[in-house]
Design a protein around this motif. Structure first.
Motif, mmCIF file in Angstrom:
data_model
loop_
_atom_site.group_PDB
_atom_site.id
_atom_site.type_symbol
_atom_site.label_atom_id
_atom_site.label_comp_id
_atom_site.label_asym_id
_atom_site.label_seq_id
_atom_site.Cartn_x
_atom_site.Cartn_y
_atom_site.Cartn_z
ATOM 1 N N UNK A 1 31.695 -19.842 -31.018
ATOM 2 C CA UNK A 1 32.583 -18.518 -31.066
ATOM 3 C C UNK A 1 33.361 -18.401 -32.197
ATOM 4 N N UNK A 2 33.233 -17.321 -32.893
ATOM 5 C CA UNK A 2 34.308 -17.000 -33.831
ATOM 6 C C UNK A 2 35.537 -16.042 -33.383
ATOM 7 N N UNK A 3 36.623 -15.949 -33.691
ATOM 8 C CA UNK A 3 37.729 -15.088 -33.181
ATOM 9 C C UNK A 3 37.487 -13.879 -32.787
ATOM 10 N N UNK B 1 39.095 -8.834 -26.530
ATOM 11 C CA UNK B 1 37.982 -8.169 -25.626
ATOM 12 C C UNK B 1 38.907 -7.419 -24.710
ATOM 13 N N UNK C 1 38.235 -9.840 -36.369
ATOM 14 C CA UNK C 1 39.062 -9.611 -37.281
ATOM 15 C C UNK C 1 38.747 -8.635 -38.579
ATOM 16 N N UNK D 1 41.570 -12.317 -17.058
ATOM 17 C CA UNK D 1 40.987 -11.880 -18.352
ATOM 18 C C UNK D 1 42.110 -12.783 -19.444
ATOM 19 N N UNK D 2 43.424 -12.609 -19.031
ATOM 20 C CA UNK D 2 44.315 -13.219 -19.921
ATOM 21 C C UNK D 2 44.168 -14.795 -20.247
ATOM 22 N N UNK E 1 41.285 -16.045 -20.070
ATOM 23 C CA UNK E 1 40.130 -16.254 -21.174
ATOM 24 C C UNK E 1 40.363 -15.872 -22.277
ATOM 25 N N UNK E 2 41.273 -14.870 -22.631
ATOM 26 C CA UNK E 2 41.865 -14.602 -23.949
ATOM 27 C C UNK E 2 42.526 -15.727 -24.639
ATOM 28 N N UNK F 1 41.970 -19.000 -23.790
ATOM 29 C CA UNK F 1 40.894 -19.994 -23.951
ATOM 30 C C UNK F 1 40.215 -19.748 -25.378
ATOM 31 N N UNK F 2 39.793 -18.483 -25.392
ATOM 32 C CA UNK F 2 38.958 -18.099 -26.650
ATOM 33 C C UNK F 2 39.965 -18.189 -28.004
ATOM 34 N N UNK G 1 39.048 -20.833 -30.912
ATOM 35 C CA UNK G 1 38.477 -20.423 -32.139
ATOM 36 C C UNK G 1 39.975 -20.480 -33.354
ATOM 37 N N UNK H 1 39.908 -19.680 -37.074
ATOM 38 C CA UNK H 1 40.709 -18.517 -37.520
ATOM 39 C C UNK H 1 41.644 -19.069 -38.742
#
Ligand code: SF4
Lengths: 482, 95
Positions: free
Chosen positions: A19-21, A24, A37, B62-63, B65-66, B68-69, B73, B77
């Motif tokens: 995954x890239x940043x 959602x 981004x 959802x939060x 998951x946010x 986690x992502x 990343x 980033x």
């Protein structure tokens, strides 16, 4: 024994992606929206989203390549995103290094109109009190040319700037005289055109001065919005537009509309008025909540929902006009679409992040005070000087690197503001400290209840929905940002 | 509404309370190390406790998951941003 692995086995090996940043949110009850981004976005059905974030999306899914091409992940086939993303991000923020390009000179607060929603104008003959003088103008110009920006645009505003045309002439000539060689200089006069004449236009023509005027729609709406002696504001504006075009060229005259309560049910007629007068687009602007507009209750008369209906109806109408062969665009959508569909943005102050206060625009008021934005000086006219950065007597560095300005820019930066930091639409949005200060008395703003936030989300979603539903609309929108 | 803090961190719960503050005002009260409770101080018209609880659970997930992502990343980033701004004059080299 089977000679080939079955399809599932094949993709199991192939499904590795990183995954890239991205962010959602729910788009509707069945769909998620993702953005990254650089402002690329993608709609995904909820089940596909689940698969995607759990590394279970396989490359036989048609959305796989969409997500990869828009840099939501890298896989073994391509890691080009890691080279492209930095370049696109750099392009996106390039305008920051340009610093203040727009310099607004409020040359007079006097006006011969008495528009009820106007935040600043004065029905006064008192030139000494409400006009900018040469001393202040010259000091302001010295500050203007200290801006690192290569391109300097000086915009004359009021009140009605043509009531103090002498100082406009002085500023234009002085600016040309003292302009450093490496700077590009341009001028705009924001005027209602009631006082335009051949002599003024000859001067404008000689020095390439553009005209930006106000046209609120058909005669009855325009004249109701803009009362003046003789009740002929509309006639004067149309006459002035034609005369200005004759002197300066067709594209040197632009028009802005102000949305009022009377405009809301009549968006098609307003657009028709612009087409009738051969403008190539319109800016369906929300009424600003600042200054007198709040005081006179014009703002609270219609909440953002009513404006939103007006905007959506107008946009639908414009799309249909294009379908019927009439090329025409909507400016607010264009600003946002530029951020959605390109790595560029056009520096519209309300949708800048960090906020454009002081760093994209500076306002030199008639009395020598300097404000961080036009709305900031409008607020000042109601007695609140919060966005005053200093005066033309101050040093450039004291004004533009002041603790006060930096603090506003820093604390309102949406990448760290509550809710905005996680918001899927953040790349398209702006900080707008003045709006939030005016409506919530807080420069950051409480975004869950902010009308700015709610309105923007609705507009962003509407534009994406339209593009998602129609290839024609997507192509049309792309043509607006090329 | 009872929250298990070993599943949802305090930060996650607070950000959900903020996100949903246009429909209710909630107070987070700690019961013990693991357990906290959301007390509904004010609920806007059109909502009741039951549908709010459902919404809160969805937003909490959802939060998470946010986060986690964001963690997954984070290094890429930082890499992207470092590359993006390495050849600009935004950042002064003090070295
Ligand atoms: S103001 Fe609202 S829409 Fe804009 S970035 Fe913040 S949360 Fe998102």
């Amino acid at each position: 024994m089977a000679k080939f692995l079955n399809k599932e086995e094949f993709y199991k090996d192939n499904q590795k992606y990183s995954l890239l940043p991205f962010k959602f949110s729910d788009f509707d009850k069945d769909t998620k929206i993702l953005s990254n981004m650089i402002g690329e976005f993608q709609l995904l059905p909820n089940s596909t989203f689940e698969d995607f974030v759990n590394n279970n999306l396989t490359n036989d899914n048609s959305l796989y390549s969409d997500l990869r091409d828009k840099h939501f992940f890298t896989d073994t086939n391509t890691s080009v995103a890691l080279d492209l993303l930095p370049i696109k991000i750099r392009t996106k923020y390039q305008m920051l290094s340009n610093f203040t390009a727009l310099h607004i000179f409020v040359v007079s607060l006097r006006c011969e109109h008495s528009c009820p929603y106007c935040q600043v104008s004065r029905q006064s003959q008192d030139k000494n009190t409400f006009d900018m003088d040469e001393d202040k103008a010259e000091k302001a110009l010295n500050l203007v040319f200290q801006s690192p920006s290569e391109n300097i645009k000086i915009e004359f505003q009021g009140g009605e700037p043509l009531l103090n045309f002498e100082i406009v002439k002085f500023i234009v000539l002085k600016a040309i005289e003292i302009k450093p060689n490496e700077k590009n200089l341009s001028f705009v006069i924001a005027t209602n055109l009631a006082l335009i004449n051949n002599e003024i236009l000859e001067f404008c023509s000689k020095y390439n001065i553009l005209i930006s005027t106000s046209l609120d729609g058909p005669k009855d709406i325009h004249n109701k919005n803009r009362p003046r002696k003789g009740n002929n504001s509309y006639e004067k504006t149309i006459e002035g537009i034609n005369l200005s075009r004759a002197y300066l060229g067709f594209d040197s005259v632009s028009a802005l509309m102000t949305t009022t309560y009377d405009s809301l049910p009549r968006v098609e007629e307003i657009i028709d008025e612009y087409i009738k007068n051969k403008f190539s687009g319109i800016f369906l602007r929300p009424l600003s909540p600042h200054g007198f507009a709040i005081k006179t209750k014009s703002y609270s008369k219609y909440r953002f929902n009513e404006w939103l209906d007006f905007y959506k109806k107008g946009l639908d109408y414009i799309i249909n006009l294009n379908k019927n062969g009439i090329e025409f665009f909507e400016h607010f959508s264009q600003v946002i679409l530029k951020k959605m569909l390109t790595s560029d943005s056009d520096g519209y102050v309300d949708l800048m992040n960090p906020s454009g206060l002081g760093i994209a625009v500076a306002v030199y008021n008639y009395d020598g005070k300097i404000y961080a934005s036009d709305e900031g000086r409008m607020l000042a006219e109601t007695g609140d000087d919060y966005f005053c950065l200093g005066s033309v007597e101050d040093e450039y560095s004291d004004i533009f690197t002041s603790e006060k300005l930096l603090n506003v820019l820093d604390t309102t930066f949406t990448k760290s503001a509550p809710l905005c930091a996680d918001c899927v639409y953040e790349e398209y949005c702006g900080a707008d400290p003045v709006f939030h200060y005016a409506t919530q008395k807080d420069i950051v703003g409480h975004k869950p209840t902010s009308e700015f936030c709610n309105r923007n989300i609705e507009v962003f979603k509407y534009l994406i929905k339209l593009m998602n539903e129609s290839k024609y609309v997507e192509n049309l929108f792309r043509s607006w940002v090329r | 509404m009872v929250i298990d803090l070993s599943v949802y961190s305090k930060e996650v719960v607070v950000s959900v309370l903020h996100r949903l503050s246009y429909i209710f005002t909630g107070k987070l009260v700690s019961k013990d190390k693991q357990i906290a409770e959301i007390e509904f101080v004010k609920i806007e018209n059109g909502y009741d406790k039951e549908n709010l609880e459902e919404l809160i659970v969805k937003e909490l997930n959802d939060q998470i998951l946010r986060e986690r992502i964001s963690q997954e990343t984070e290094s890429v980033r930082n890499l992207i941003l470092a590359h993006a701004f390495s050849r600009t004059n935004f950042i002064k080299d003090n070295g």
